[in-house]
Design an enzyme around this catalytic site. Structure first.
Site, PDB file in Angstrom:
ATOM      1  N   ASN A   1       7.077  -2.953   6.164  1.00 53.08           N
ATOM      2  CA  ASN A   1       5.740  -2.387   6.403  1.00 53.08           C
ATOM      3  C   ASN A   1       5.901  -1.287   7.436  1.00 53.08           C
ATOM      4  OD1 ASN A   1       2.974  -1.983   6.951  1.00 53.08           O
ATOM      5  ND2 ASN A   1       3.011  -3.534   8.546  1.00 53.08           N
TER       6      ASN A   1
ATOM      7  N   GLU B   1     -16.706   3.938   0.331  1.00 55.75           N
ATOM      8  CA  GLU B   1     -15.401   3.275   0.284  1.00 55.75           C
ATOM      9  C   GLU B   1     -15.349   2.117  -0.713  1.00 55.75           C
ATOM     10  OE1 GLU B   1     -13.756   1.325   3.772  1.00 55.75           O
ATOM     11  OE2 GLU B   1     -15.742   0.781   4.490  1.00 55.75           O
TER      12      GLU B   1
ATOM     13  N   HIS C   1     -29.644  22.997   6.432  1.00 54.75           N
ATOM     14  CA  HIS C   1     -28.742  24.133   6.638  1.00 54.75           C
ATOM     15  C   HIS C   1     -27.583  24.108   5.650  1.00 54.75           C
ATOM     16  CE1 HIS C   1     -30.798  25.355  10.309  1.00 54.75           C
ATOM     17  NE2 HIS C   1     -30.864  24.063  10.620  1.00 54.75           N
TER      18      HIS C   1
ATOM     19  N   TRP D   1       0.897  -1.161   0.000  1.00 56.66           N
ATOM     20  CA  TRP D   1       0.000   0.000   0.000  1.00 56.66           C
ATOM     21  C   TRP D   1       0.929   1.203   0.000  1.00 56.66           C
ATOM     22  CZ3 TRP D   1      -1.276   4.185   3.262  1.00 56.66           C
ATOM     23  CH2 TRP D   1      -2.476   4.837   2.938  1.00 56.66           C
TER      24      TRP D   1
HETATM   25  O1  M6R Z   1      -8.955  -1.665  12.576  1.00 53.61           O
HETATM   26  P1  M6R Z   1      -9.734  -0.438  12.933  1.00 53.61           P
HETATM   27  O2  M6R Z   1     -11.088  -0.701  13.449  1.00 53.61           O
HETATM   28  O3  M6R Z   1      -8.951   0.440  13.893  1.00 53.61           O
HETATM   29  O4  M6R Z   1      -9.833   0.380  11.581  1.00 53.61           O
HETATM   30  C1  M6R Z   1     -10.380   1.660  11.566  1.00 53.61           C
HETATM   31  C2  M6R Z   1     -10.696   2.115  10.163  1.00 53.61           C
HETATM   32  O5  M6R Z   1      -9.545   2.158   9.384  1.00 53.61           O
HETATM   33  C3  M6R Z   1     -11.719   1.193   9.490  1.00 53.61           C
HETATM   34  O6  M6R Z   1     -12.890   1.106  10.228  1.00 53.61           O
HETATM   35  C4  M6R Z   1     -12.046   1.702   8.084  1.00 53.61           C
HETATM   36  O7  M6R Z   1     -12.722   2.914   8.145  1.00 53.61           O
HETATM   37  C5  M6R Z   1     -12.850   0.637   7.347  1.00 53.61           C
HETATM   38  N1  M6R Z   1     -12.376   0.513   6.007  1.00 53.61           N
HETATM   39  C6  M6R Z   1     -14.307   0.909   7.334  1.00 53.61           C
HETATM   40  O8  M6R Z   1     -15.028  -0.028   6.620  1.00 53.61           O
END
Ligand code: M6R
Length: 605
Positions: A101, A484, A500, A75
């Site tokens: 990573n 997303e 608003h 990534w």
């Molecule tokens: O592993 P986490 O719950 O800390 O991750 C948090 C966010 O990165 C995660 O919820 C992200 O927004 C997802 N892709 C939502 O579907």
């Protein structure tokens, strides 16, 4: 983010093992992929931009020779997604290869020093410096293990990396510093991986590395050393089954739909989870003057829900805070403050940063996570698991439901300790007991309808998700899911606030998804629907069984079982919105499991 994997084996064919595990790590990033092995005193590297199967189709990376190798799925952070920036990255002579990573914060300074010492850096990544630093220390006569240790001590930032050298046909040296890394041991091989589910099936025991540790892996032995002192540390072996099993799609087209369908089972897991830790956590919350619930993305939405319930059910002064915005200026930390960090992965850097900053302060650090052994579980003094099982789809679904249900259990315990709101807690408890079949029904009844609406939605560019009260959480989550994975721009908004400003966007056919259980906000939300309809909006509503009024004024409806207490309606009303996002992604030809620019664990701040 990025996934790293290394394997050293008694047998040939290690690149196949690495390839198979990289496929399971692809959820961590899929901008590029690469593999390197040692064979006959040489390093062989194959890598390219693109997803793992595409690159395999072009380069046959799973056929590299040798018994020892490393692999990476990327990534991109530093340097565009390209072949040149793909890992493994090598030193000047191509005799060291590294996969990384995390982020090396001082890489610019290190690049400059290395370049002026004559090193030729070929990529734009921060990671390449690791290979050249190791090369530099090797040239000064250090062993590979010491060269890597000194290289790691020169780095600032968060990282996990694995390195092989042409000098050693069977050794991998890996280091963990604030990015996850586990070691898997089987009869024939030893491997290292960014996470447990990517470990091959024949792994029998696991070592979860700690920050500041270096490991030397050979097929016969694992040695762990303290990064600072170089001293050998005891090996803490865990049984793999005790920390999470393996995952496949179980016949489903995507992980996301499999995980949506698993939600009834997740509800059963949460309601039967042992009470002891939940009670201890509730006790800590009750003893606190103020509680901050901290998370990102979907987990932040769970924080909003949890704060609302803790305030309402247990009279706790609870506040949700987006982890990356947790600053002294917006929070007040005293010895009687508690921070409850919520994270599915337990590795989200923004959340870990909050906990690390508070570690030496007099404040209670608590956590709710799905991944036992993750970094969050080491930083918190007390944590509760989510019992959702591994979640592979980038979009969080079943872990969100687990978070909502676990927060409900915690709030019930807290209310009981406080001796308040008996009726509400009993009603919430009754809902929990019946939640699994209700969730099942919410999925079954809405599957076709959501597919249908998704086809209408697929041609749109924008959508609003509107709600009032506790269901603002549902609206925010519905919008996040849709944007997303289908790339339709979607905003979750308080319905009353939409007049608003946002209403200016509404024109003929503009999709507005309303969440409308029959709670105290019901009549007001009807008014909001009428405002949008008057401007030509295409209205889709989540309603309860038996609803007439909202149904009549909506173009389409998703029908959910009617429940009490209404404060828990997000648990059901979010389900058609997860399905809607999934089917909209499919209708637009998007891959719901691997949305662009995203990764499952966001390990950068
Ligand atoms: O592993 P986490 O719950 O800390 O991750 C948090 C966010 O990165 C995660 O919820 C992200 O927004 C997802 N892709 C939502 O579907």
């Amino acid at each position: 983010m990025c996934g790293i994997f290394g394997c050293t084996s008694l047998r040939e064919g290690v690149s196949r093992i690495i390839y198979d595990s990289l496929k399971k790590l692809e959820y961590r990033g899929y901008d590029s992929v690469g593999l390197a092995t040692t064979y006959g005193g040489h390093i062989f590297v194959k890598k390219d931009q693109g997803r793992i199967e595409e690159v395999e189709g072009k380069l046959e990376i799973s056929k590299l020779p040798g018994r020892c190798g490393i692999g990476h799925t990327r990534w991109a952070t530093h340097g565009a997604p390209s072949k040149e920036n793909a890992h493994p990255l090598t030193d000047c002579e191509g005799r060291i290869a590294v996969v990384h990573n995390g982020i090396i914060e001082n890489y610019l300074e290190l690049r400059e020093k290395l370049a002026s010492a004559g090193h030729k850096l070929r990529s734009r990544t921060d990671s390449e410096v690791i290979a050249h630093l190791a090369e530099e220390f090797l040239s000064r006569g250090l062993t590979i293990e010491e060269a890597v240790r000194h290289a790691a001590l020169s780095l600032r930032g968060s990282y996990a990396f694995a390195l092989i050298s042409a000098l050693h046909d069977d050794a991998i040296v890996c280091v963990r510093m604030e990015s996850p890394l586990v070691i898997g041991i089987s009869r024939d091989f030893v491997c290292c991986s960014s996470d447990v589910p990517a470990l091959p099936p024949d792994v029998e025991s696991v070592v979860i590395m700690n920050d500041g540790e270096l490991a030397i892996l050979t097929p016969q032995a694992v040695t762990i050393r303290d990064l600072g002192s170089g001293q050998q540390l005891p090996l803490k072996l865990l049984n793999k089954e005790s920390i999470g099993g393996l995952v496949d799609k179980g016949g489903f087209a995507h992980y996301m739909i499999k995980e949506i369908r698993e939600q009834p089972q997740v509800a059963l897991n949460v309601i039967s989870a042992p009470r002891a830790f939940i009670l201890r956590l509730a006790n800590e919350l009750v003893k606190s003057d103020r509680v901050y619930l901290v998370g990102c993305g979907t987990s932040y939405h769970a924080c909003i829900f949890g704060s609302y319930l803790l305030r309402l059910m247990a009279d706790i002064d609870a506040h949700p805070v987006v982890a990356s915005e947790f600053h002294d200026s917006c929070t007040r930390i005293t010895p009687s403050t508690a921070v409850l960090a919520i994270s599915q992965s337990g590795e989200t850097a923004d959340v870990l940063q909050v906990l690390r900053a508070l570690q030496d302060k007099d404040v209670k650090l608590l956590a709710l996570t799905n991944v036992m052994g993750s970094s969050i579980t080491r930083l918190a003094s007390l944590y509760v698991g989510l019992y959702a099982g591994p979640e592979m789809g980038v979009a969080a679904t079943k872990t969100f439901i687990a978070q909502l249900l676990m927060l409900t259990r915690i709030s019930i315990e807290a209310a009981r300790i406080e001796g308040v709101n008996h009726d509400l807690t009993s009603s919430a408890e009754r809902f929990l007991k019946s939640s699994a079949p209700l969730i099942e029904k919410a999925i079954l009844v809405n599957e076709l309808q959501t597919k249908d609406v998704a086809i209408d939605l697929a041609s749109k560019t924008n959508a609003f998700f509107l709600a009032r009260g506790i269901n603002i959480v549902t609206a925010l989550e519905g919008a996040l899911k849709l944007k997303e994975i289908s790339y339709i721009h979607a905003e979750g908004y308080p319905a009353g606030e939409s007049k608003h400003g946002p209403i200016a966007l509404v024109e003929e056919g503009y999709p507005c998804v309303f969440v409308c259980p029959r709670d105290e906000t019901y009549n007001k939300i009807i008014g909001n629907i009428m405002e949008m309809k008057a401007r030509g909006a295409f209205v889709v509503s989540c309603v309860e069984e038996g609803d007439k009024d909202v149904k009549e004024i909506s173009d389409r409806t998703f029908v959910l079982p009617e429940i009490e207490p209404k404060q828990l309606t997000p648990v059901l009303h979010v389900i058609p919105l997860q399905l809607l996002a999934y089917y909209a992604a499919l209708a637009r030809g998007c891959d719901p499991d691997r949305p662009r620019n995203l990764a499952k664990s966001v390990t950068v701040t």
